[in-house]
Motif scaffolding. Structure first.
Motif, PDB file in Angstrom:
ATOM      1  N   MET A   1      33.049  48.929  48.960  1.00 27.04           N
ATOM      2  CA  MET A   1      34.180  49.440  48.174  1.00 27.04           C
ATOM      3  C   MET A   1      35.373  48.490  48.289  1.00 27.04           C
ATOM      4  O   MET A   1      36.037  48.177  47.290  1.00 27.04           O
ATOM      5  CB  MET A   1      34.562  50.850  48.673  1.00 27.04           C
ATOM      6  N   VAL A   2      35.632  48.004  49.515  1.00 30.15           N
ATOM      7  CA  VAL A   2      36.758  47.076  49.732  1.00 30.15           C
ATOM      8  C   VAL A   2      36.555  45.806  48.902  1.00 30.15           C
ATOM      9  O   VAL A   2      37.450  45.360  48.189  1.00 30.15           O
ATOM     10  CB  VAL A   2      36.900  46.732  51.235  1.00 30.15           C
ATOM     11  N   ALA A   3      35.344  45.236  49.005  1.00 31.88           N
ATOM     12  CA  ALA A   3      35.050  44.005  48.257  1.00 31.88           C
ATOM     13  C   ALA A   3      35.200  44.243  46.758  1.00 31.88           C
ATOM     14  O   ALA A   3      35.797  43.438  46.037  1.00 31.88           O
ATOM     15  CB  ALA A   3      33.627  43.527  48.574  1.00 31.88           C
ATOM     16  N   HIS A   4      34.687  45.370  46.281  1.00 31.76           N
ATOM     17  CA  HIS A   4      34.774  45.674  44.852  1.00 31.76           C
ATOM     18  C   HIS A   4      36.222  45.817  44.405  1.00 31.76           C
ATOM     19  O   HIS A   4      36.631  45.295  43.369  1.00 31.76           O
ATOM     20  CB  HIS A   4      33.992  46.949  44.522  1.00 31.76           C
ATOM     21  N   ASN A   5      37.018  46.510  45.218  1.00 29.65           N
ATOM     22  CA  ASN A   5      38.417  46.720  44.866  1.00 29.65           C
ATOM     23  C   ASN A   5      39.145  45.374  44.723  1.00 29.65           C
ATOM     24  O   ASN A   5      39.906  45.151  43.781  1.00 29.65           O
ATOM     25  CB  ASN A   5      39.102  47.589  45.925  1.00 29.65           C
ATOM     26  N   ILE A   6      38.886  44.481  45.686  1.00 20.57           N
ATOM     27  CA  ILE A   6      39.582  43.184  45.692  1.00 20.57           C
ATOM     28  C   ILE A   6      39.104  42.305  44.535  1.00 20.57           C
ATOM     29  O   ILE A   6      39.913  41.685  43.835  1.00 20.57           O
ATOM     30  CB  ILE A   6      39.382  42.481  47.052  1.00 20.57           C
ATOM     31  N   GLU A   7      37.792  42.266  44.298  1.00 24.24           N
ATOM     32  CA  GLU A   7      37.280  41.426  43.205  1.00 24.24           C
ATOM     33  C   GLU A   7      37.689  41.999  41.842  1.00 24.24           C
ATOM     34  O   GLU A   7      37.903  41.254  40.890  1.00 24.24           O
ATOM     35  CB  GLU A   7      35.761  41.257  43.297  1.00 24.24           C
ATOM     36  N   ARG A   8      37.782  43.321  41.754  1.00 30.77           N
ATOM     37  CA  ARG A   8      38.261  43.922  40.504  1.00 30.77           C
ATOM     38  C   ARG A   8      39.696  43.475  40.223  1.00 30.77           C
ATOM     39  O   ARG A   8      40.064  43.121  39.103  1.00 30.77           O
ATOM     40  CB  ARG A   8      38.199  45.453  40.573  1.00 30.77           C
ATOM     41  N   PHE A   9      40.505  43.487  41.286  1.00 31.19           N
ATOM     42  CA  PHE A   9      41.891  43.010  41.162  1.00 31.19           C
ATOM     43  C   PHE A   9      41.932  41.562  40.665  1.00 31.19           C
ATOM     44  O   PHE A   9      42.653  41.230  39.724  1.00 31.19           O
ATOM     45  CB  PHE A   9      42.587  43.137  42.522  1.00 31.19           C
ATOM     46  N   LEU A  10      41.120  40.703  41.299  1.00 34.06           N
ATOM     47  CA  LEU A  10      41.118  39.283  40.926  1.00 34.06           C
ATOM     48  C   LEU A  10      40.602  39.081  39.499  1.00 34.06           C
ATOM     49  O   LEU A  10      41.086  38.223  38.766  1.00 34.06           O
ATOM     50  CB  LEU A  10      40.298  38.469  41.925  1.00 34.06           C
ATOM     51  N   THR A  11      39.619  39.887  39.101  1.00 35.50           N
ATOM     52  CA  THR A  11      39.105  39.804  37.728  1.00 35.50           C
ATOM     53  C   THR A  11      40.209  40.136  36.735  1.00 35.50           C
ATOM     54  O   THR A  11      40.416  39.444  35.744  1.00 35.50           O
ATOM     55  CB  THR A  11      37.940  40.804  37.522  1.00 35.50           C
ATOM     56  N   HIS A  12      40.936  41.213  37.041  1.00 30.08           N
ATOM     57  CA  HIS A  12      42.024  41.638  36.157  1.00 30.08           C
ATOM     58  C   HIS A  12      43.116  40.582  36.083  1.00 30.08           C
ATOM     59  O   HIS A  12      43.712  40.358  35.029  1.00 30.08           O
ATOM     60  CB  HIS A  12      42.602  42.964  36.645  1.00 30.08           C
ATOM     61  N   GLU A  13      43.384  39.930  37.215  1.00 27.97           N
ATOM     62  CA  GLU A  13      44.518  39.014  37.283  1.00 27.97           C
ATOM     63  C   GLU A  13      44.156  37.551  37.010  1.00 27.97           C
ATOM     64  O   GLU A  13      45.051  36.721  36.918  1.00 27.97           O
ATOM     65  CB  GLU A  13      45.214  39.141  38.640  1.00 27.97           C
ATOM     66  N   SER A  14      42.878  37.237  36.921  1.00 32.92           N
ATOM     67  CA  SER A  14      42.490  35.864  36.568  1.00 32.92           C
ATOM     68  C   SER A  14      43.106  35.515  35.217  1.00 32.92           C
ATOM     69  O   SER A  14      42.994  36.288  34.268  1.00 32.92           O
ATOM     70  CB  SER A  14      40.963  35.748  36.477  1.00 32.92           C
TER      71      SER A  14
END
Lengths: 415, 156
Positions: A328-341
């Motif tokens: 869940m932690v990894a998903h949350n962080i990668e989701r953030f980076l995907t949104h902000e890329s």
């Protein structure tokens, strides 16, 4: 009790007056010695000022940790590059886990303004800007008021300070993307060189410094570079603010000397919430790889976390208790980076999206053993192949989590 | 035909003169337009392109890059709940479900009366008060059921 003012810790610098009512106001700030540092800096002359900041070992507290005096010294001289030069305050704090700039501006806006004026004097800039994220409307108004007070009191001298707001993109917090935003463009990072100190805002030499870095300056000028250096570790001078959040009893901003063990930061924040067991700590904001509960002796300066494969970052300490699922932690962080890329570099744009999708599949119950190998392979093809630090981060945090908590991932990804 | 009143035109023109270089006022001008129209329309882009002497594509590129600007009208009150890690640990998902139920819309949608729109937002810099809730760029604090109840009653 206000966690910002625990008197038991030695030498708070930035937070020492935080309990003072009406600290936001110029009168209070001056009564407590405010703007004396600026006066002293102007009287001492540029060379002496640069030498003191150099001696202080002050490093950029926005995350990169670049030596402040070194950055300033790369601004070309007036003879070499005639024309305007600028100082920009990076108040675009947006990294999950970091909120110290918000607190610094809310509590003590004049400390920042004084520091900014000292920096502007150091590089002979007549125009300074405070770039603040649009979501900090409250802080924008506080700064607006403080700037008006400082201007009316004649403190700005020959320097103008203007406020400018962002429009909701995390990437604007990266120095070169911030300059693009200020120029009215989409926030695509530039590929240095040239660095902003040589060609920054509108192509002119520009120093971009973080709120916390600049807020330190009045204190260094007043008490001397040696005093500041001695408070910290050999390579990182002074104190540093930690934003503590997550599964912790007393979330908040805590000031410690550089080199404090992670354990002490956690203790100051009241320990793990609800008496649960600690599982891990993210030391510097979500773009910094995780440390396990066995790594609490990590010394928190720019070198300490690095020895454990992580970073001090911007001091955003996120505490994770035993119930936390690292997928869940990894998903949350990668989701953030995907949104902000920002979409400029393919490896980041596509790689972050792949991470998000694969990790989501694991959370939804469809993960396979092959997925873990795919995450490794995709992740290893991003870092170092992109322009900016956001892209470099994609996959790194996930791989650290996979390495340190393999059982969490095996539970969600198997055949 | 300008979609702006004479007073609004003055405000936008002022943003071209606020900073040492006119183009530096573009983001603030777009913020202003978004605030008035609850979105940035094609006509708004045309207008700003002329005002800032920039190609229309350049305005469109900026207006579609930043999350603060929308191409369709938002509600009068833009409610955002932070999805960052600390806010997620503090119950952001539950807060989002409460809001969706209360407003009868899903993330990215606007209530039929135009009062509210609801968005899942990225880190709002309030990890100590999670799950952070924001209305029109102003942080309101932790998105408890009481706060959601209060805001949806009070804001008109």
């Amino acid at each position: 009790m206000n966690p910002l003012s625990q008197k038991s810790r030695p030498d708070p610098i930035l937070t020492k007056d935080f309990d003072e009512p009406r600290l936001q106001e110029l009168e209070t700030y001056r009564r407590l010695g405010g703007y004396e540092g600026l006066k002293k800096a102007l009287a001492s002359g540029r060379e002496k000022l640069m030498a003191e900041i150099g001696k202080s070992n002050l490093r950029g507290l926005g995350g990169a940790g670049f030596a402040t005096a070194m950055k300033w010294s790369t601004v070309p001289s007036e003879e070499k590059n005639p024309g305007p030069r600028f100082v920009v305050v990076n108040c675009d704090e947006s990294e999950p886990g970091c909120f110290k700039d918000r607190v610094l501006v809310t509590k003590n806006p004049h400390q920042l303004i004084e520091g900014l004026l000292i920096a502007a004097y150091a590089i002979d800039a007549r125009h300074a800007f405070i770039f603040i994220r649009g979501e900090y409307e409250v802080q924008y108004k506080i700064l607006e008021k403080a700037l008006a007070e400082a201007k009316a009191a004649g403190l700005l001298g020959a320097c103008s300070i203007e406020l400018m707001r962002g429009a909701g993109a995390y990437i604007s917090g990266l120095d070169t993307a911030l300059l693009e935003t200020m120029e009215g463009k989409k926030a695509w990072p530039r590929q240095p060189p040239p660095f902003p100190t040589v060609a920054g805002l509108m192509g002119r030499p520009t120093v971009v410094n973080n709120v916390e870095t600049l807020s330190m300056l009045p204190h260094i000028v007043e008490n001397g570079g040696d005093w500041f250096a001695k408070l910290g570790t050999p390579k990182s001078g002074g104190t540093v603010l930690f934003s503590v959040s997550g599964h912790v009893e007393k979330p908040g901003v805590y000031e410690f000397p550089m080199g404090v063990p992670l354990r002490e930061i956690l203790a100051a924040a009241g320990g793990v919430k609800g008496g649960k067991k600690l599982k891990a700590v993210i030391p510097g904001g979500v773009s910094t790889p995780v440390l396990t509960a066995d790594e609490l002796d990590t010394v928190m300066d720019f070198e300490g976390p690095r020895a454990k494969g992580s970073f001090l970052g911007a001091g955003g300490v996120i505490v994770l208790d035993e119930t936390t699922d690292m997928v869940m932690v990894a998903h949350n962080i990668e989701r953030f980076l995907t949104h902000e890329s920002c979409g400029q570099c393919t490896p980041c744009r596509q790689g972050s999206f792949w991470h998000e999708r694969i990790l989501a599949r694991g959370l939804e119950g469809g993960g396979t053993a092959q997925d873990l190998a795919t995450l490794e392979r995709v992740g290893e093809n991003i870092t170092g192949k992109v322009i900016c630090a956001l892209g470099d981060t994609v996959g790194v945090v996930t791989r650290a989590l996979m390495k340190k908590f393999p059982e969490d991932f095996k539970a969600k990804f198997h055949d | 035909m300008s979609a702006f009143t004479p007073e609004q035109v003055k405000v936008l023109e002022a943003w071209t003169k606020e900073y040492p270089y006119p183009v530096m006022g573009l983001i603030e001008a777009l913020r202003q337009v978004q605030d008035w129209h609850r979105c940035v329309t094609d006509a708004d882009e045309e207008y700003l392109a002329k005002l800032f002497s920039l190609p229309r594509t350049r305005i469109h590129e900026v207006a579609t890059f930043f999350p603060a600007f929308t191409q369709r009208p938002t509600g009068r009150h833009r409610i955002g709940v932070c999805q960052g890690l600390s806010c997620s640990l503090a119950g952001a998902e539950h807060a989002c479900r409460c809001l969706e139920k209360k407003l009868g819309v899903r993330a990215g949608e606007t209530t039929p009366d135009g009062r509210f729109s609801f968005e899942r937002m990225e880190c709002l810099g309030a990890c100590d008060q999670g799950p952070a809730l924001i209305v029109n760029d102003e942080l309101k604090g932790a998105a408890t059921e009481e706060l959601i109840e209060k805001l949806t009653e009070e804001l008109r």
